[in-house]
Scaffold this motif. Structure first.
Motif, PDB file in Angstrom:
ATOM      1  N   VAL A 115       1.330  -0.901   0.125  1.00 38.23           N
ATOM      2  CA  VAL A 115      -0.167  -0.005   0.131  1.00 38.23           C
ATOM      3  C   VAL A 115       1.244   1.529   0.455  1.00 38.23           C
ATOM      4  O   VAL A 115       1.576   1.544   0.999  1.00 38.23           O
ATOM      5  N   GLY A 116       0.354   1.891  -0.795  1.00 38.04           N
ATOM      6  CA  GLY A 116       1.395   2.980  -1.113  1.00 38.04           C
ATOM      7  C   GLY A 116       0.968   4.175  -1.948  1.00 38.04           C
ATOM      8  O   GLY A 116       0.116   3.725  -2.875  1.00 38.04           O
ATOM      9  N   PHE A 117       2.077   5.237  -2.207  1.00 39.95           N
ATOM     10  CA  PHE A 117       2.367   6.534  -3.398  1.00 39.95           C
ATOM     11  C   PHE A 117       3.187   6.226  -4.549  1.00 39.95           C
ATOM     12  O   PHE A 117       4.124   6.283  -3.335  1.00 39.95           O
ATOM     13  N   LYS A 126      -7.048   7.796 -14.531  1.00 36.59           N
ATOM     14  CA  LYS A 126      -9.087   7.742 -14.007  1.00 36.59           C
ATOM     15  C   LYS A 126      -8.365   6.455 -13.343  1.00 36.59           C
ATOM     16  O   LYS A 126      -7.638   5.690 -13.842  1.00 36.59           O
ATOM     17  N   THR A 127      -9.061   5.202 -12.672  1.00 37.08           N
ATOM     18  CA  THR A 127      -8.575   4.275 -11.545  1.00 37.08           C
ATOM     19  C   THR A 127      -8.448   3.006 -12.508  1.00 37.08           C
ATOM     20  O   THR A 127      -9.049   2.947 -13.217  1.00 37.08           O
ATOM     21  N   GLN A 128      -7.983   2.944 -12.325  1.00 40.33           N
ATOM     22  CA  GLN A 128      -7.356   1.009 -13.080  1.00 40.33           C
ATOM     23  C   GLN A 128      -7.463   0.250 -11.626  1.00 40.33           C
ATOM     24  O   GLN A 128      -6.974  -0.219 -10.532  1.00 40.33           O
ATOM     25  N   ARG A 129      -8.548  -0.824 -12.010  1.00 40.16           N
ATOM     26  CA  ARG A 129      -8.656  -1.873 -10.787  1.00 40.16           C
ATOM     27  C   ARG A 129      -8.482  -3.064 -11.802  1.00 40.16           C
ATOM     28  O   ARG A 129      -9.062  -3.461 -12.967  1.00 40.16           O
ATOM     29  N   VAL A 130      -7.447  -4.065 -11.452  1.00 42.83           N
ATOM     30  CA  VAL A 130      -7.025  -4.759 -12.486  1.00 42.83           C
ATOM     31  C   VAL A 130      -7.202  -6.549 -11.240  1.00 42.83           C
ATOM     32  O   VAL A 130      -6.105  -6.107 -10.279  1.00 42.83           O
ATOM     33  N   ALA A 131      -8.002  -7.486 -11.994  1.00 45.29           N
ATOM     34  CA  ALA A 131      -8.402  -8.650 -11.238  1.00 45.29           C
ATOM     35  C   ALA A 131      -7.451  -9.426 -11.056  1.00 45.29           C
ATOM     36  O   ALA A 131      -6.882  -9.842 -10.189  1.00 45.29           O
ATOM     37  N   ARG A 160      -0.958 -10.391  -7.266  1.00 46.48           N
ATOM     38  CA  ARG A 160      -1.894 -11.525  -8.399  1.00 46.48           C
ATOM     39  C   ARG A 160      -2.929  -9.524  -8.759  1.00 46.48           C
ATOM     40  O   ARG A 160      -3.375  -9.658 -10.662  1.00 46.48           O
ATOM     41  N   SER A 161      -3.428  -8.858  -7.957  1.00 43.61           N
ATOM     42  CA  SER A 161      -4.203  -7.991  -8.457  1.00 43.61           C
ATOM     43  C   SER A 161      -4.037  -6.670  -7.742  1.00 43.61           C
ATOM     44  O   SER A 161      -3.189  -6.413  -6.911  1.00 43.61           O
ATOM     45  N   GLU A 162      -4.946  -5.313  -8.170  1.00 40.61           N
ATOM     46  CA  GLU A 162      -3.970  -4.528  -7.625  1.00 40.61           C
ATOM     47  C   GLU A 162      -5.030  -3.745  -8.215  1.00 40.61           C
ATOM     48  O   GLU A 162      -5.454  -3.683  -8.992  1.00 40.61           O
ATOM     49  N   ILE A 163      -5.277  -2.233  -7.536  1.00 47.58           N
ATOM     50  CA  ILE A 163      -5.875  -0.843  -7.798  1.00 47.58           C
ATOM     51  C   ILE A 163      -5.269   0.175  -7.965  1.00 47.58           C
ATOM     52  O   ILE A 163      -3.829   0.554  -6.650  1.00 47.58           O
ATOM     53  N   VAL A 164      -5.690   1.053  -8.573  1.00 48.32           N
ATOM     54  CA  VAL A 164      -4.214   1.721  -8.244  1.00 48.32           C
ATOM     55  C   VAL A 164      -5.098   3.076  -8.847  1.00 48.32           C
ATOM     56  O   VAL A 164      -6.213   3.674  -9.592  1.00 48.32           O
ATOM     57  N   LEU A 209      -2.500   6.522  -5.617  1.00 44.33           N
ATOM     58  CA  LEU A 209      -1.984   5.352  -4.154  1.00 44.33           C
ATOM     59  C   LEU A 209      -2.132   4.167  -5.453  1.00 44.33           C
ATOM     60  O   LEU A 209      -3.014   4.266  -6.168  1.00 44.33           O
ATOM     61  N   ASP A 210      -1.655   3.626  -4.943  1.00 45.26           N
ATOM     62  CA  ASP A 210      -1.215   1.892  -5.311  1.00 45.26           C
ATOM     63  C   ASP A 210      -1.049   1.368  -4.444  1.00 45.26           C
ATOM     64  O   ASP A 210      -0.367   1.424  -3.308  1.00 45.26           O
ATOM     65  N   ILE A 211      -2.440  -0.031  -4.968  1.00 44.48           N
ATOM     66  CA  ILE A 211      -2.797  -0.798  -3.039  1.00 44.48           C
ATOM     67  C   ILE A 211      -2.328  -2.243  -4.474  1.00 44.48           C
ATOM     68  O   ILE A 211      -3.258  -2.392  -5.243  1.00 44.48           O
ATOM     69  N   ASP A 212      -2.013  -3.791  -3.973  1.00 46.07           N
ATOM     70  CA  ASP A 212      -1.270  -4.782  -4.047  1.00 46.07           C
ATOM     71  C   ASP A 212      -1.823  -5.670  -3.361  1.00 46.07           C
ATOM     72  O   ASP A 212      -2.362  -5.249  -2.429  1.00 46.07           O
ATOM     73  N   SER A 213      -2.287  -6.761  -3.761  1.00 44.99           N
ATOM     74  CA  SER A 213      -2.412  -7.524  -3.536  1.00 44.99           C
ATOM     75  C   SER A 213      -2.567  -9.375  -4.004  1.00 44.99           C
ATOM     76  O   SER A 213      -2.447  -9.250  -4.816  1.00 44.99           O
ATOM     77  N   PRO A 214      -1.942 -10.168  -2.553  1.00 51.06           N
ATOM     78  CA  PRO A 214      -1.642 -11.402  -3.272  1.00 51.06           C
ATOM     79  C   PRO A 214      -2.801 -12.312  -4.029  1.00 51.06           C
ATOM     80  O   PRO A 214      -2.416 -13.554  -4.147  1.00 51.06           O
TER      81      PRO A 214
END
Length: 160
Positions: free
Chosen positions: A53-55, A92-97, A113-117, A130-135
């Protein structure tokens, strides 16, 4: 001491509480590094199933690593490159499954594995993301997107 309340079981109520906590945490602070550091720490404590989680801050026509929580990350990201660069380019927001299906994905952490920016726009200009990654794949849904965009709106308002 500042604490994040435990989950209530209602995702929207939990996010609403998070937004109130962010308002209180940023109230009166003017240092940008302190603002972003506390915002990333708050999100990292609040969100489950995330590994970063970060910037990133827009400087000299590229994204430069800012305050974050997680493993060491890519230091610089070019305009339009990867999920973060796409968020800046498209504003615009990028929500990547599944990041492995995203053309040009930058693998800073092989476990992601997934990300929202979410782009941060201050006075009409890109400030950063703002970038957030998930496993796990498909971690972020429309509710996450809605409230994380509101989270960024609070940050934008403080940065003006």
């Amino acid at each position: 001491m500042f604490e994040v309340k435990a989950y209530s079981g209602n995702k929207q109520e939990d996010y609403q509480l998070l937004l109130k906590q962010l308002d209180a945490l940023l109230d009166g602070e003017t240092d940008e590094t302190a603002l972003l550091a506390n915002a990333s720490a708050l999100l990292n404590q609040f969100l489950d199933k995330v590994n970063w989680v970060g910037f990133y801050v827009w400087k000299n026509d590229e994204l430069v690593l800012g305050p974050f929580q997680g493993l060491p990350a890519c230091t610089r990201i070019a305009y339009g490159k990867g999920v973060c660069g796409a968020a800046v380019k498209e504003k615009k927001t990028q929500r990547v499954a599944d990041v492995h299906q995203f053309p040009g994905h930058i693998a800073c952490d092989a476990a992601s594995r997934s990300e929202i920016v979410i782009p941060i726009i201050v006075n009409g200009n890109i400030y950063g993301v703002l970038d957030i990654d998930s496993p796990i794949t498909d971690r972020f849904d429309h509710i996450d997107q809605k409230y994380l965009e509101e989270f960024v709106k609070i940050v934008e308002d403080v940065l003006k």
